[in-house]
Write a protein that holds these residues in place. Structure first.
Motif, PDB file in Angstrom:
ATOM      1  N   ALA A  66      -1.845   2.543  -4.472  1.00  0.00           N
ATOM      2  CA  ALA A  66      -0.704   2.143  -5.297  1.00  0.00           C
ATOM      3  C   ALA A  66      -1.154   1.754  -6.705  1.00  0.00           C
ATOM      4  O   ALA A  66      -0.481   2.084  -7.684  1.00  0.00           O
ATOM      5  CB  ALA A  66       0.033   0.988  -4.631  1.00  0.00           C
ATOM      6  N   SER A 107       0.830  -1.204   0.000  1.00  0.00           N
ATOM      7  CA  SER A 107       0.000   0.000   0.000  1.00  0.00           C
ATOM      8  C   SER A 107       0.865   1.255   0.000  1.00  0.00           C
ATOM      9  O   SER A 107       2.035   1.235   0.375  1.00  0.00           O
ATOM     10  CB  SER A 107      -0.938  -0.001   1.204  1.00  0.00           C
ATOM     11  N   LEU A 108       0.264   2.329  -0.416  1.00  0.00           N
ATOM     12  CA  LEU A 108       0.900   3.637  -0.431  1.00  0.00           C
ATOM     13  C   LEU A 108       0.669   4.274   0.934  1.00  0.00           C
ATOM     14  O   LEU A 108      -0.465   4.284   1.430  1.00  0.00           O
ATOM     15  CB  LEU A 108       0.266   4.471  -1.552  1.00  0.00           C
ATOM     16  N   SER A 137       7.312   2.675   0.968  1.00  0.00           N
ATOM     17  CA  SER A 137       6.196   2.189   1.786  1.00  0.00           C
ATOM     18  C   SER A 137       5.825   0.735   1.516  1.00  0.00           C
ATOM     19  O   SER A 137       5.192   0.099   2.352  1.00  0.00           O
ATOM     20  CB  SER A 137       4.968   3.092   1.615  1.00  0.00           C
ATOM     21  N   LEU A 163      -1.774   4.865  -8.726  1.00  0.00           N
ATOM     22  CA  LEU A 163      -0.494   5.473  -9.103  1.00  0.00           C
ATOM     23  C   LEU A 163       0.117   4.759 -10.302  1.00  0.00           C
ATOM     24  O   LEU A 163       0.545   5.397 -11.267  1.00  0.00           O
ATOM     25  CB  LEU A 163       0.477   5.440  -7.911  1.00  0.00           C
ATOM     26  N   LEU A 177       6.307   5.245  -2.959  1.00  0.00           N
ATOM     27  CA  LEU A 177       5.687   3.921  -2.969  1.00  0.00           C
ATOM     28  C   LEU A 177       6.734   2.844  -2.680  1.00  0.00           C
ATOM     29  O   LEU A 177       6.479   1.920  -1.900  1.00  0.00           O
ATOM     30  CB  LEU A 177       5.011   3.660  -4.315  1.00  0.00           C
TER      31      LEU A 177
END
Length: 185
Positions: free
Chosen positions: A155, A59-60, A105, A158, A102
């Motif tokens: 994510a 996940s972001l 994370s 993105l 990203l």
């Protein structure tokens, strides 16, 4: 995983070797072959697919600014080359920042190679733009003042923006690059 990293490194190595080939009047010959961009787009899609299948540690951590991917062709055609280049370069910079966040994370190690590859490919696209004599981009202190951006918090969103930006504005800029136009006389 090693094979994909190897392909990305091989692509970058071929670009560098092409630039440094002895006997060329300029170390940076224009890279006008869209197959290079197609390769980067395919790898971006691979990262997107890998992210969609990820279940844990992918996940972001916070929402990020990304470039708008929608292209109004009437507006795009009215822009001069410098405006188009600035829009694409600022978008590439935003994507580099967002993918870097990203990468930090994400705890799923299988995704790290995809994200590393995507970031390297963005840097390679910047090198391609330099080979086309497109002025170097100076990023702003923050993304807050950039026009034509929006925020994503997932994510997968993105990575979808990443793919669409390469397929859209980056492709249009490369297709229209002055250095790639055939001299018809």
């Amino acid at each position: 995983m090693l094979q994909k990293t190897g392909r990305g490194l091989l692509t970058l190595l071929l670009i560098v070797l092409e630039w440094t080939r002895p006997g060329l009047p300029s170390p940076l010959r224009p890279i006008c072959d869209l197959r290079v961009l197609d390769h980067f787009t395919k790898e971006a899609r691979d990262a997107e697919v890998a992210m969609k299948s990820c279940r844990e540690g992918c996940s972001l951590s916070e929402s990020v600014s990304v470039p708008q991917t929608r292209v109004d062709f009437d507006v795009w055609e009215k822009k001069n080359g410098l405006e188009k280049a600035h829009e694409v370069q600022s978008g590439l910079w935003l994507l580099q920042q967002a993918l870097g966040l990203l990468r930090i994370s994400v705890t799923n190690t299988a995704l790290h190679s995809h994200l590393d590859n995507s970031i390297r490919n963005l840097l390679s696209i910047n090198a391609v733009l330099r080979s086309l004599n497109i002025q170097e981009y100076t990023p702003p202190a923050s993304a807050a003042g950039l026009e034509g951006t929006w925020r994503v918090s997932s994510a997968t969103d993105l990575l979808q923006v990443h793919v669409n930006f390469l397929r859209g504005k980056v492709r249009l800029l490369l297709m229209d690059a002055q250095a790639c136009q055939q001299d018809v006389s």
